[in-house]
Design a protein around this motif. Structure first.
Motif, PDB file in Angstrom:
ATOM      1  N   UNK A   1      49.113  -7.040 -36.837  1.00  0.00           N
ATOM      2  CA  UNK A   1      47.671  -7.464 -36.218  1.00  0.00           C
ATOM      3  C   UNK A   1      47.223  -5.830 -36.324  1.00  0.00           C
ATOM      4  N   UNK A   2      47.782  -4.724 -36.901  1.00  0.00           N
ATOM      5  CA  UNK A   2      46.596  -3.794 -36.935  1.00  0.00           C
ATOM      6  C   UNK A   2      46.941  -2.398 -35.513  1.00  0.00           C
ATOM      7  N   UNK A   3      47.963  -2.702 -34.510  1.00  0.00           N
ATOM      8  CA  UNK A   3      47.659  -1.899 -33.328  1.00  0.00           C
ATOM      9  C   UNK A   3      48.333  -0.380 -33.872  1.00  0.00           C
TER      10      UNK A   3
ATOM     11  N   UNK B   1      49.795  -8.540 -20.192  1.00  0.00           N
ATOM     12  CA  UNK B   1      48.188  -9.358 -19.582  1.00  0.00           C
ATOM     13  C   UNK B   1      47.600  -9.708 -21.321  1.00  0.00           C
ATOM     14  N   UNK B   2      45.835  -9.329 -21.179  1.00  0.00           N
ATOM     15  CA  UNK B   2      44.849  -9.257 -22.573  1.00  0.00           C
ATOM     16  C   UNK B   2      44.841  -8.339 -23.852  1.00  0.00           C
ATOM     17  N   UNK B   3      46.510  -7.858 -23.470  1.00  0.00           N
ATOM     18  CA  UNK B   3      46.333  -7.194 -25.103  1.00  0.00           C
ATOM     19  C   UNK B   3      47.322  -7.447 -25.429  1.00  0.00           C
ATOM     20  N   UNK B   4      48.133  -9.124 -24.823  1.00  0.00           N
ATOM     21  CA  UNK B   4      49.080  -9.731 -25.675  1.00  0.00           C
ATOM     22  C   UNK B   4      48.455 -10.078 -26.659  1.00  0.00           C
ATOM     23  N   UNK B   5      47.019 -10.309 -26.020  1.00  0.00           N
ATOM     24  CA  UNK B   5      45.443 -10.660 -27.652  1.00  0.00           C
ATOM     25  C   UNK B   5      45.883 -10.433 -28.758  1.00  0.00           C
ATOM     26  N   UNK B   6      46.005  -9.004 -28.949  1.00  0.00           N
ATOM     27  CA  UNK B   6      45.204  -7.836 -29.528  1.00  0.00           C
ATOM     28  C   UNK B   6      46.939  -9.036 -31.237  1.00  0.00           C
ATOM     29  N   UNK B   7      47.390  -9.329 -30.483  1.00  0.00           N
ATOM     30  CA  UNK B   7      48.716  -9.789 -31.924  1.00  0.00           C
ATOM     31  C   UNK B   7      49.003 -11.319 -31.728  1.00  0.00           C
ATOM     32  N   UNK B   8      48.136 -12.413 -31.293  1.00  0.00           N
ATOM     33  CA  UNK B   8      47.899 -12.888 -31.222  1.00  0.00           C
ATOM     34  C   UNK B   8      48.189 -14.058 -32.998  1.00  0.00           C
ATOM     35  N   UNK B   9      47.425 -13.209 -33.622  1.00  0.00           N
ATOM     36  CA  UNK B   9      47.685 -13.576 -34.599  1.00  0.00           C
ATOM     37  C   UNK B   9      48.782 -13.368 -35.734  1.00  0.00           C
ATOM     38  N   UNK B  10      49.822 -12.707 -35.259  1.00  0.00           N
ATOM     39  CA  UNK B  10      51.017 -12.819 -35.930  1.00  0.00           C
ATOM     40  C   UNK B  10      52.079 -13.512 -35.501  1.00  0.00           C
ATOM     41  N   UNK B  11      51.995 -14.734 -34.945  1.00  0.00           N
ATOM     42  CA  UNK B  11      52.677 -15.416 -34.871  1.00  0.00           C
ATOM     43  C   UNK B  11      52.154 -16.864 -35.316  1.00  0.00           C
ATOM     44  N   UNK B  12      52.960 -17.589 -36.387  1.00  0.00           N
ATOM     45  CA  UNK B  12      52.193 -18.762 -36.416  1.00  0.00           C
ATOM     46  C   UNK B  12      52.185 -19.688 -34.847  1.00  0.00           C
ATOM     47  N   UNK B  13      50.783 -20.226 -34.766  1.00  0.00           N
ATOM     48  CA  UNK B  13      50.986 -21.260 -33.533  1.00  0.00           C
ATOM     49  C   UNK B  13      51.175 -22.202 -34.387  1.00  0.00           C
ATOM     50  N   UNK B  14      52.512 -23.307 -32.819  1.00  0.00           N
ATOM     51  CA  UNK B  14      53.196 -24.428 -33.233  1.00  0.00           C
ATOM     52  C   UNK B  14      52.444 -24.989 -33.340  1.00  0.00           C
TER      53      UNK B  14
END
Length: 539
Positions: A166-168, A194-207
């Motif tokens: 995620x580049x964090x 909370x909103x910091x979770x959005x930083x890694x949103x792309x690393x797990x494919x959505x269901x």
């Protein structure tokens, strides 16, 4: 009564008798029999009179001492999440950091490829007295992309590989409404709030839609088997609503669902107001917003700093955005349901509601039935405002019997009385619609009823910090889990009590929740669930 069933198993006359029947009607709280005809209750009262009115081919259900109630409704849950919890790495029974490591290690061994996603852990009882971190995940499955969401959904822990993907880094700035926890070296330790979770949103494919379909079917069957006849479905995304509507049309989903949409999928309800599908089971009532985070992860917005850490918590929705959405909702008669945990979060929500519901002359629309979801920490000065504004407190009794292990540390003794104050809210004249917030909690009506009336942990623990005077009576608890969720969704004329003319939604437990000792409540099995006059679960 033989086995579990997802699709409706019977329609026509059904005669229920042979055990205590609690109607939820103050003037006639018990009855000998209930007669159901098609999707409605035809009669409630004496057995002989019910038998005389029943069709000759009526299905006769002898409760054999089991207890019948109006259909139990989970006023606040996340249905897709409930199903996905059963289909992915479920960590809700994890008792320590080491147990979490072992669970991830075992899952990784049987799923050797791809990223790992899990949910349900909560550290408040763990002997290590800390959050998990990326080092824990790295030793469980070295080099794997892993994201494990906390039970409340307001925090996640990510592995080193996930953060890297995620580049964090230590130079990554936390977004507004979020926190990146860091280790002694200044590098992220894996915990994102909370909103910091959005930083890694792309690393797990959505269901995928196929997985969501499976999850919703699974959740519907699971909830029926627990005795729920319906739920308030929160933060619903538009694709999930479409799948749910398709499942109901195909008769592979049988519960009543009142949906409150995530803003990203709320265009339709904000344009034309509440609407219902062709089956009558799937309704869209309004939108769900977030004011603050969770108390456990110190994201709840407090008026004074946390007693065990610096900071006042997080505000997740900017004022201008929140008020704009509320204006749209008010214009079309849609409900607003807003998550608020901390005393500051609840005060701001009440302020925004009051401002939004006022007309040009300053008169408040007290009949809009806007809702505060959780309403966990409410300052004394704000308590009367729920009834004054007609705001519904959508509260989850099970949160208290988990949170009260750590809430004293977060809040301190002086303001602990502000927490989980069910009796105070009812005494103020406000309505409490009770639920579970599953998959944050288990999603079991027995646990919610037990917590509401007994206010002890599941193993019987409580102390002075738990404010046992905030427990409610059994009649109040029943109302909170039956009539109140119907009222909270503008459906009390059609459901919520066992009365002639109302929809035939019935829950039957093997033990009488109104009379057994509190620990016995947890041992009662759901044995029959009827929705719209159709048997959707039998045991």
């Amino acid at each position: 009564m033989a086995s579990a069933s997802l699709a409706p198993a019977f329609a026509g006359d059904i005669l229920i008798h042979g055990g205590p029947i609690h109607t939820g009607v103050a003037a006639a709280p018990t009855a000998q029999a209930v007669l159901i005809r098609d999707d409605r209750i035809a009669f409630v009262g004496d057995l002989a009179a019910a038998q005389a009115k029943a069709a000759k081919d009526a299905r006769d259900i002898d409760l054999k001492g089991a207890a019948a109630f109006p259909g139990f409704v989970d006023a606040h849950a996340h249905l897709t999440g409930v199903g996905l919890r059963e289909l992915t790495l479920n960590l809700d029974q994890t008792q320590s950091v080491e147990a979490l490591v072992a669970a991830v290690k075992a899952y990784a061994a049987t799923h050797p490829d791809g990223p790992i996603f899990g949910r349900g852990w909560i550290e408040t009882h763990w002997p290590e007295k800390r959050f998990p971190n990326r080092a824990d995940l790295d030793r469980a499955a070295p080099g794997r992309v892993i994201v494990l969401e906390r039970a409340d959904g307001h925090a996640s822990v990510a592995s080193t590989a996930a953060l890297a993907k995620a580049g964090v880094t230590k130079d990554t700035a936390a977004p507004t409404g979020g926190q990146i926890l860091k280790g002694p070296d200044g590098a992220p330790d894996g915990m994102l709030i909370d909103h910091a979770q959005g930083l890694i949103a792309g690393v797990i494919p959505p269901p995928s839609d196929a997985l969501k379909r499976q999850a919703l079917e699974k959740a519907g069957a699971l909830y029926a088997s627990r005795g729920w006849t319906g739920l308030g479905n929160m933060s619903v995304e538009a694709p999930d609503l479409a799948i749910l509507t398709e499942l109901a049309a195909a008769k592979t989903f049988s519960l009543r669902v009142d949906n409150y949409m995530d803003p990203s999928g709320a265009a339709q309800v904000l344009a034309k107001g509440p609407f219902t599908d062709a089956t009558g089971l799937i309704r869209v009532r309004g939108i769900k917003l977030y004011m603050d985070g969770a108390l456990g992860s110190r994201g709840a917005a407090l008026l004074e700093p946390y007693s065990d850490a610096e900071g006042l918590g997080l505000q997740l929705t900017p004022r201008d955005k929140g008020l704009a959405l509320m204006k749209q909702a008010k214009a079309v008669g849609a409900q607003v349901a807003m998550h608020a945990i901390g005393d500051r979060g609840n005060r701001m929500t009440l302020d925004w509601f009051e401002e939004s519901l006022a007309n040009e002359k300053g008169m408040i629309d007290t009949k809009a039935r806007w809702r505060i979801e959780h309403a966990q920490i409410v300052a004394d000065a704000d308590l009367p405002r729920f009834a004054k504004l007609g705001v519904i407190a959508s509260m989850q009794p099970s949160h208290a019997i988990g949170d009260l292990y750590f809430a004293p540390a977060r809040l301190g003794k002086a303001r602990l009385h502000e927490g989980y104050r069910w009796k105070d809210v009812l005494d103020s004249g406000a309505v409490i619609a009770a639920g579970s917030d599953a998959p944050v909690e288990v999603g079991d009506p027995r646990i919610e009823f037990y917590a509401a009336v007994y206010r002890h942990s599941l193993d019987g623990f409580a102390n002075a910090d738990w404010h046992l005077d905030e427990a409610v009576s059994r009649d109040q608890a029943l109302r909170m889990l039956t009539w109140a969720p119907a009222y909270a969704a503008f459906a009390e004329q059609d459901r919520g009590t066992l009365e002639a003319g109302k929809k035939a939604d019935v829950t039957v437990f093997s033990k009488d929740l109104m009379t057994v000792a509190p620990p016995e409540i947890l041992k009662a099995d759901a044995v029959l669930t009827i929705v719209d006059g159709k048997v959707v679960f039998e045991k």
